[in-house]
Every structure is written in C-alpha cells, then in structure tokens.
Design an enzyme around this catalytic site. Structure first.
Site: not given
Length: 261
Positions: A197, A199
């Site tokens: 991902d 952040d």
C-alpha cells in the site's frame, strides 16, 4: 542452515519432504512450530512470524523466542520477508525492496537478550551485506530506509507525511526488535519487503486497511516466494561478512550445538 521468517500472508513456504519441530526456549514458545526442509540443496527452517493463523499482532510476536529457537536449531542466516507501506508514490504496491537501513519508532517491546548485562552491540548497518547482495536480483529496489512503528494501528496522515519528509522509504511494524535480536545472536539477517500500500499521508482516500494489505500480499505472493527461493539458491555460505563479529558472548544456552525436540 538458512531460516525464513514469514510475514503477513506468508504462513507456509516449504514443500516436499519436511519435518516440524518444537524448540524449548527461555522466552516461551515460538510463534509456531518450525518447519525444516530443503531448497536448492540448502537446509531451510521456516517460521511464520504471526503464527499459522495470524494470531500474533506486531507488538505481541514472541521475537526473542523465535530468534533464539532458530539459532538453537543451527541457523546462521535469516531472511525476513515482510509487508510494508511505501512512503514513495513511485514505489507502489507490488514493489519488492531490499532495505539497507532501519529507524525504530516502536515502544515497550523487549528488544534485547541481555537484560542485566553490561553489553553493547554494533548496529550501524542492521542488514547483512551478503544476504542483501543475494536478494538483489529478485528485487525492484536494493536500498531504502524502513521505519518500524509500534502498531497495531496504521499511521495517521500527519505521521506518514513526517516519515516521508525525513527521507524514509518504507513503513513496517515487525522489523524491530527482530533485526536487533538477530545481531545480538550474531546471525546474518536481511529483510525482503513487499509493498502492499501507499501509506496514509502519501495517497488520498480512506487510508490503509488490513484487508487491502492482505489482498495485495496474496496477489504478489508468487513473485515474493520466487525471490526468496532465488535468494536462498544464491547465498554463498562461505562469503565473509561482519555479522558474526562482536565483543559480546552469545546468550546463555546457545553455546552448545544445535538441538530440537
């Protein structure tokens, strides 16, 4: 022996003829039994960091028991794949990074085997250069700084923007005290980080969610396991490094030979 400590989403690794063993440690049980097998002619020990059913959160992982057990079994080198958030929009989900530096933002974790001892341990370069070189061909990036946060919550947007402003590249919850404990045991240790991902402060939207992290890890698991397998095959057992140096003795109970029960 080469050990692999599996991170989020990596709960099994070895196939074929394997043996599961349990090691008594002064620090309680390990996250799970250790699986012993072989890859590319090398003895390999696999231990899922979070347990077989992900029952351990980052702050409750029995890090000391895990590292002590692997060292007691005869491991000399540890590969530590893990899921990370990226602080660089150019390194999005699916990017594999072999970091070269760590920043500790954890709190309250037991981070040493040497309570009550007058010991100091060199940790300027937390990762083994020999293992990092072996892992490099399977990675998209071969350097980077990983900041390890306490968890189990993900970062706020302000925190991740601050981490990025420091020049740090990755966010993780399990890289410490694991790497520091490995150094105390004079083990070669390297992380192979899979970005799951961007952040929270880097990407607009609702922030990081655990289900999205797990989905990204599953989607990229074949590539990560291939990188691990290639790394194990490429490790030169005779290559010199500095990881086993140090003025300190090993903790009590590790001066005897390998053992399992």
């Amino acid at each position: 022996m080469i050990a692999v400590i599996g991170g989020t989403g990596l709960y099994s690794f070895l196939s074929g003829a394997t043996e599961q063993v349990t090691v008594d440690t002064p620090y309680g049980p390990t996250s799970a039994p250790v699986t012993l097998g072989e890859i590319a002619g090398r003895e390999v020990a696999f231990l899922p960091r979070h347990g077989l059913g992900h029952e351990y959160s980052p702050h409750t992982v029995p890090y000391r028991a895990n590292l002590w057990a692997l060292r007691r079994l005869g491991a000399t080198k540890v590969l530590a794949p893990c899921a990370v958030g990226s602080l660089d929009p150019a390194a999005g989900p699916g990017t594999i990074t072999v970091p070269d530096q760590l920043v500790d933002r954890t709190s309250g974790r037991t981070s040493t085997f040497f309570d009550g001892h007058g010991v100091h341990v060199s940790f300027a370069d937390p990762y083994c250069p020999v293992l990092r070189a072996a892992a490099a061909p399977g990675a998209d990036r071969t350097s980077g700084t990983m900041v390890v946060i306490e968890g189990p919550r993900f970062s706020t947007r302000a925190e991740s923007r601050w981490y990025a402003a420091q020049g740090w590249d990755l966010v993780n919850m399990t890289g410490l005290p694991e790497a520091a404990l490995a150094r105390e045991l004079k083990l070669c240790y390297a992380s192979i980080a899979l970005v799951t991902d961007l952040d929270a402060g880097i990407e607009a939207g609702t922030g990081v969610h655990a289900e999205d992290v797990l989905a990204q890890f599953r989607a990229n698991l074949p590539r990560l396991t291939d990188a691990l397998t290639r790394t194990i095959a490429a490790v030169d057992p005779a290559a010199p490094c500095e990881c086993a140096r140090g003025d300190h003795d090993l903790p009590d109970g590790l001066d005897a030979g390998p053992v399992w029960i």
